[in-house]
Write an enzyme that holds these catalytic residues in place. Structure first.
Site, PDB file in Angstrom:
ATOM      1  N   ARG A 103     -68.996   9.619 -56.102  1.00 54.04           N
ATOM      2  CA  ARG A 103     -69.455   8.988 -57.342  1.00 54.04           C
ATOM      3  C   ARG A 103     -69.967  10.003 -58.368  1.00 54.04           C
ATOM      4  O   ARG A 103     -70.409   9.601 -59.440  1.00 54.04           O
ATOM      5  CB  ARG A 103     -70.539   7.958 -57.017  1.00 54.04           C
ATOM      6  CG  ARG A 103     -71.764   8.523 -56.359  1.00 54.04           C
ATOM      7  CD  ARG A 103     -72.577   7.485 -55.591  1.00 54.04           C
ATOM      8  NE  ARG A 103     -72.885   6.272 -56.291  1.00 54.04           N
ATOM      9  CZ  ARG A 103     -73.548   5.241 -55.733  1.00 54.04           C
ATOM     10  NH1 ARG A 103     -73.948   5.301 -54.475  1.00 54.04           N
ATOM     11  NH2 ARG A 103     -73.796   4.150 -56.452  1.00 54.04           N
ATOM     12  N   LYS A 213     -89.444  -5.377 -45.368  1.00 48.42           N
ATOM     13  CA  LYS A 213     -88.469  -5.722 -44.335  1.00 48.42           C
ATOM     14  C   LYS A 213     -88.722  -4.879 -43.091  1.00 48.42           C
ATOM     15  O   LYS A 213     -88.851  -3.658 -43.195  1.00 48.42           O
ATOM     16  CB  LYS A 213     -87.055  -5.490 -44.862  1.00 48.42           C
ATOM     17  CG  LYS A 213     -86.704  -6.314 -46.084  1.00 48.42           C
ATOM     18  CD  LYS A 213     -85.441  -5.829 -46.766  1.00 48.42           C
ATOM     19  CE  LYS A 213     -85.683  -4.540 -47.534  1.00 48.42           C
ATOM     20  NZ  LYS A 213     -84.496  -4.120 -48.316  1.00 48.42           N
ATOM     21  N   ALA A 216     -85.493  -6.048 -37.041  1.00 47.43           N
ATOM     22  CA  ALA A 216     -85.531  -7.025 -35.949  1.00 47.43           C
ATOM     23  C   ALA A 216     -86.902  -7.664 -35.775  1.00 47.43           C
ATOM     24  O   ALA A 216     -87.042  -8.643 -35.018  1.00 47.43           O
ATOM     25  CB  ALA A 216     -85.110  -6.354 -34.642  1.00 47.43           C
ATOM     26  N   LYS A 217     -87.911  -7.146 -36.471  1.00 41.26           N
ATOM     27  CA  LYS A 217     -89.255  -7.721 -36.384  1.00 41.26           C
ATOM     28  C   LYS A 217     -89.532  -8.732 -37.494  1.00 41.26           C
ATOM     29  O   LYS A 217     -90.623  -9.287 -37.550  1.00 41.26           O
ATOM     30  CB  LYS A 217     -90.297  -6.605 -36.431  1.00 41.26           C
ATOM     31  CG  LYS A 217     -90.228  -5.656 -35.247  1.00 41.26           C
ATOM     32  CD  LYS A 217     -91.298  -4.582 -35.352  1.00 41.26           C
ATOM     33  CE  LYS A 217     -91.221  -3.619 -34.167  1.00 41.26           C
ATOM     34  NZ  LYS A 217     -92.232  -2.542 -34.264  1.00 41.26           N
ATOM     35  N   GLY A 242     -75.348  -3.668 -46.590  1.00 47.06           N
ATOM     36  CA  GLY A 242     -75.468  -4.805 -47.491  1.00 47.06           C
ATOM     37  C   GLY A 242     -76.520  -5.816 -47.086  1.00 47.06           C
ATOM     38  O   GLY A 242     -76.794  -6.759 -47.842  1.00 47.06           O
ATOM     39  N   ASP A 245     -79.442  -5.982 -49.601  1.00 40.66           N
ATOM     40  CA  ASP A 245     -79.059  -6.645 -50.840  1.00 40.66           C
ATOM     41  C   ASP A 245     -79.045  -8.162 -50.648  1.00 40.66           C
ATOM     42  O   ASP A 245     -79.492  -8.920 -51.512  1.00 40.66           O
ATOM     43  CB  ASP A 245     -77.665  -6.182 -51.280  1.00 40.66           C
ATOM     44  CG  ASP A 245     -77.563  -4.673 -51.393  1.00 40.66           C
ATOM     45  OD1 ASP A 245     -78.575  -4.028 -51.723  1.00 40.66           O
ATOM     46  OD2 ASP A 245     -76.466  -4.140 -51.131  1.00 40.66           O
TER      47      ASP A 245
END
Length: 303
Positions: A103, A213, A216-217, A242, A245
Site C-alpha cells: 500500500r 475487547k 475469548a474472555k 476482520g 471491525d
C-alpha cells in the site's frame, strides 16, 4: 447515518495452506477496516457511507461495485496517478494466517482533507475513524484530524478503533498520535494491549464510551461511570481477520438504533463471532435475522 473513510484494498486470498511462494490459486475480493465496518453496519439495518481513494484500475472498480452492492453509500475518488493498494493473505499453517500489505504510494494512502465531504460529515450521527489511516501518510493523518474537527463542530459522535498495525508504525508513534486525539473521541474501541498504547489504566481513558475487547474472555464497556461485561459466543474459528471491525460495527449499529448498553455489547460480540466463521474480511458479517442463530440451540441444522 454513519460516515467513515480510509483505504480499501484488493484482497487476494491463497487457497492452499503453506508458504505464499507455493500458492497457485487465489480468491479475489476487497478488504479494509473502515469499509468492513460500513458493510457490517448496513447489514444490521443501519445506514453507512464510505469515503476513499482508489486507482483508475479494475481493483478500484471492484471496490466500488462491492460496496455499493452491500448498500454502502460510496464516495470513491479516482486517482489517475496511483494504483489501488493490495493485500495478500495466506495460511502458513492451519492456525497461522500470513497477511502482507502493498500500500506504499497507493491511491488510498494519498487521501487528503480535500477528499472529504464536509456536509456529509456534518449531517451524520457518527463519524468513525481508525488509527490505520493516520499511519499511511502525512496527508492521511491531516485528513483524520480535519474530519474529527468537522464532526465535533457539528455535534457528531466521533468513534475511533485503535486497530494498531505494527507494519505501518511503531508503538511509540502510534501511542503519541492516539494520546493527542483521544480527548476528541466519544467512543474508543481497543484490545487491552492497544489501550495501553494510550494509558496504563485502560479503564480510565477520557472517551465517554470505552469498549475493550478481550478475545475469548469477552468484552467490557465503560460508559458514563458504569462498567458492563459480555460473554463471548463460542464458534469454530476459520479466519480471525476482520473480527474487530465486525465487533465495532455491531456496537455502532445498535447505538444508531437506540439500543441499551447491554444490547450494544451483546450484538458487538455476536458480530465479531460471525466474522471469524469463514474466509474473508467481511463476507460472513451477520444480518439481523442471523443473530438468533448463535443462541437458538437445536442440532445445528437450518431447515
Amino acid at each position: 447515518m454513519l460516515v467513515t473513510f480510509g483505504e480499501t484494498m484488493a484482497l487476494f486470498v491463497a487457497r492452499r495452506t503453506g508458504p505464499l511462494r507455493f500458492a497457485r490459486d487465489f480468491d479475489l475480493g476487497i478488504g479494509g477496516a473502515e469499509s468492513n465496518l460500513a458493510i457490517g453496519v448496513t447489514r444490521l439495518g443501519g445506514e453507512a457511507a464510505w469515503i476513499g481513494r482508489v486507482g483508475a484500475d479494475e481493483f478500484g472498480d471492484l471496490i466500488r461495485t462491492t460496496l455499493r452492492g452491500e448498500g454502502v453509500r460510496t464516495h470513491a475518488i479516482t486517482d489517475d496517478e496511483a494504483p489501488t493498494g493490495l493485500m495478500i493473505k495466506g495460511r502458513r499453517t492451519a492456525d497461522l494466517i500470513d497477511v502482507r500489505y502493498y500500500r506504499q504510494a497507493s491511491a488510498g494512502s494519498r487521501l487528503s482533507p480535500d477528499d472529504l465531504d464536509p456536509e456529509l460529515i456534518r449531517s451524520a450521527r457518527v463519524l468513525h475513524v481508525s488509527a490505520i489511516t493516520p499511519a499511511l501518510s502525512a496527508s492521511a493523518r491531516q485528513t483524520v484530524r480535519h474530519a474529527v474537527e468537522e464532526a465535533r463542530a457539528a455535534g457528531v459522535l466521533v468513534s475511533l478503533d485503535v486497530n494498531y498495525r505494527r507494519a505501518l508504525w511503531s508503538p511509540e508513534e502510534a501511542g503519541a498520535w492516539l494520546r493527542d486525539i483521544v480527548g476528541e473521541v466519544d467512543v474508543l474501541f481497543a484490545t487491552e494491549e492497544e489501550a495501553r498504547l494510550i494509558s496504563d489504566e485502560p479503564g480510565r481513558l477520557p472517551p465517554r464510551h470505552v469498549v475493550l475487547k478481550f478475545g475469548a474472555k469477552g468484552a467490557m464497556e465503560h460508559s458514563d461511570g458504569v462498567e458492563r461485561w459480555a460473554e463471548p459466543y463460542r464458534v469454530t474459528e476459520v479466519d480471525s481477520v476482520g473480527a474487530g471491525d465486525a465487533f465495532a460495527a455491531g456496537w455502532l449499529a445498535e447505538w444508531l438504533a437506540g439500543a441499551e448498553p447491554e444490547q450494544r455489547l451483546s450484538t458487538a460480540c455476536a458480530a465479531g463471532a460471525f466474522a471469524v466463521t469463514s474466509q474473508g474480511d467481511w463476507e460472513s458479517l451477520p444480518r439481523r435475522s442471523d443473530l438468533r442463530l448463535l443462541t437458538g440451540g437445536g442440532d445445528g441444522v437450518s431447515r
